[in-house]
Design a protein around this motif. Structure first.
Motif, PDB file in Angstrom:
ATOM      1  N   ALA A   1       0.856  -1.180   0.000  1.00  0.00           N
ATOM      2  CA  ALA A   1       0.000   0.000   0.000  1.00  0.00           C
ATOM      3  C   ALA A   1       0.890   1.227   0.000  1.00  0.00           C
ATOM      4  O   ALA A   1       2.077   1.146   0.331  1.00  0.00           O
ATOM      5  CB  ALA A   1      -0.898  -0.007   1.237  1.00  0.00           C
ATOM      6  N   PRO A   2       0.349   2.387  -0.374  1.00  0.00           N
ATOM      7  CA  PRO A   2       1.172   3.601  -0.333  1.00  0.00           C
ATOM      8  C   PRO A   2       1.812   3.802   1.041  1.00  0.00           C
ATOM      9  O   PRO A   2       1.211   3.524   2.082  1.00  0.00           O
ATOM     10  CB  PRO A   2       0.159   4.702  -0.662  1.00  0.00           C
ATOM     11  N   PHE A   3       3.028   4.281   1.025  1.00  0.00           N
ATOM     12  CA  PHE A   3       3.824   4.458   2.246  1.00  0.00           C
ATOM     13  C   PHE A   3       3.342   5.689   2.999  1.00  0.00           C
ATOM     14  O   PHE A   3       3.208   6.766   2.424  1.00  0.00           O
ATOM     15  CB  PHE A   3       5.289   4.606   1.860  1.00  0.00           C
ATOM     16  N   THR A   4       3.076   5.530   4.297  1.00  0.00           N
ATOM     17  CA  THR A   4       2.539   6.647   5.087  1.00  0.00           C
ATOM     18  C   THR A   4       3.370   6.990   6.321  1.00  0.00           C
ATOM     19  O   THR A   4       3.060   7.939   7.025  1.00  0.00           O
ATOM     20  CB  THR A   4       1.105   6.333   5.541  1.00  0.00           C
ATOM     21  N   MET A   5       4.448   6.237   6.587  1.00  0.00           N
ATOM     22  CA  MET A   5       5.267   6.527   7.770  1.00  0.00           C
ATOM     23  C   MET A   5       6.071   7.808   7.575  1.00  0.00           C
ATOM     24  O   MET A   5       6.414   8.171   6.449  1.00  0.00           O
ATOM     25  CB  MET A   5       6.265   5.390   8.022  1.00  0.00           C
TER      26      MET A   5
ATOM     27  N   PHE B   1       7.784   1.773   0.461  1.00  0.00           N
ATOM     28  CA  PHE B   1       8.620   2.967   0.398  1.00  0.00           C
ATOM     29  C   PHE B   1       9.169   3.155  -1.011  1.00  0.00           C
ATOM     30  O   PHE B   1       9.109   4.255  -1.575  1.00  0.00           O
ATOM     31  CB  PHE B   1       9.771   2.855   1.409  1.00  0.00           C
ATOM     32  N   ILE B   2       9.711   2.083  -1.599  1.00  0.00           N
ATOM     33  CA  ILE B   2      10.293   2.190  -2.939  1.00  0.00           C
ATOM     34  C   ILE B   2       9.236   2.604  -3.947  1.00  0.00           C
ATOM     35  O   ILE B   2       9.436   3.548  -4.738  1.00  0.00           O
ATOM     36  CB  ILE B   2      10.935   0.840  -3.351  1.00  0.00           C
ATOM     37  N   LEU B   3       8.089   1.945  -3.930  1.00  0.00           N
ATOM     38  CA  LEU B   3       7.053   2.243  -4.921  1.00  0.00           C
ATOM     39  C   LEU B   3       6.479   3.639  -4.744  1.00  0.00           C
ATOM     40  O   LEU B   3       6.173   4.328  -5.726  1.00  0.00           O
ATOM     41  CB  LEU B   3       5.951   1.188  -4.849  1.00  0.00           C
ATOM     42  N   THR B   4       6.351   4.083  -3.500  1.00  0.00           N
ATOM     43  CA  THR B   4       5.826   5.429  -3.253  1.00  0.00           C
ATOM     44  C   THR B   4       6.841   6.481  -3.688  1.00  0.00           C
ATOM     45  O   THR B   4       6.502   7.443  -4.387  1.00  0.00           O
ATOM     46  CB  THR B   4       5.480   5.597  -1.761  1.00  0.00           C
TER      47      THR B   4
END
Length: 261
Positions: free
Chosen positions: A5-9, A253-256
């Motif tokens: 899923a999209p990275f949100t941290m 993280f990479i994909l976002t």
């Protein structure tokens, strides 16, 4: 593994996660093994040279200093036993560059080859990257399976090249599977614009002059030496064999960062 899923941290939360999961921080590989592998690389151990062509002389002191600088292993020369470390901050900085290069290649619809010598650890990262790359219009290169290597052969599963032996996908440091794959592609005039790999598969590809992204553990000095020599584009320092589900935030993280969500 769940689909990423999209990275949100936040970056600090990500660093804390990497350390808590032991992808970085106090990792599983001991200080004794790290030091032994530095010596092994310098001495030409075939399991540690990773297909890297040396452009200068590397002695133990130079390798020791480089690993502290690029990976975050202890810089204390008197620390010879026990715990060693990988820097979460160095990992994240390398992942940013890895993501940028990967994202640019995908958006330009380049030809990309994925490969791993760590089928039980890193394979899910590459599978998700390959799937995202193909969905975005990049070309994930295919090889003809079955070329013989040692007592096994090369396989490609869900877009990722690996080494099979005795009925199992094998952990390997050898560059041979990548050499076979690239020789095939060269014969078809389909050389990759970018290779995403690890271990000897990444080291060999970079030494052959192909744009390559790699992941490497703190006991794998070869890829960091390749990066220092200007061959491999990025060598991301992180433990390369935690249980696969723990890498899900890394993939996100990479994909976002690459702009592929």
């Amino acid at each position: 593994m769940k689909s990423p899923a999209p990275f949100t941290m936040t970056e600090q939360e990500f660093a804390d996660y990497l350390n808590a999961s032991r992808i970085t921080g106090e990792v599983a590989t001991s200080r004794e093994v790290n030091i032994a592998h530095m010596h092994g690389f310098v001495n030409g151990n075939e399991h540690l040279e990773f297909g890297v062509k040396l452009k200068r002389e590397w002695d133990f002191n130079a390798v020791f200093e480089l690993m502290a600088q690029r990976v975050g292993t202890s810089a204390d020369r008197n620390h010879t036993e026990g715990q060693d470390t990988i820097s979460a901050e160095k990992c994240i900085e390398a992942l940013k560059e890895y993501s940028r290069i990967f994202g640019e290649a995908v958006k330009a619809r380049k030809k990309i080859l994925f490969a791993t010598g760590h089928p039980a650890g890193l394979f899910p990262i590459y599978f998700e990257l390959a799937r995202a790359a193909q969905a975005a219009g990049a070309r994930v290169l295919e090889i003809q399976e079955g070329d013989l290597f040692l007592d096994g052969d090369i396989r490609q599963i869900l877009g990722v090249v690996m080494f099979e032996q005795y009925g199992n996908l094998q952990h390997t440091h050898f560059p041979g599977p990548m050499q076979l794959a690239l020789d095939q592609l060269a014969q078809r005039d389909e050389m990759p614009d970018l290779i995403v790999a690890d271990h000897g598969m990444a080291g060999y590809a970079a030494s052959r002059g192909i744009n390559t992204l790699g992941i490497a553990d703190c006991n794998d000095p070869g890829l960091f030496i390749s990066a220092e020599q200007g061959d491999i584009l990025v060598a991301v320092p992180m433990d390369d064999n935690v249980t696969p589900h723990l890498y899900s935030p890394v993939t996100s993280f990479i994909l976002t960062q690459a702009g592929l969500f």
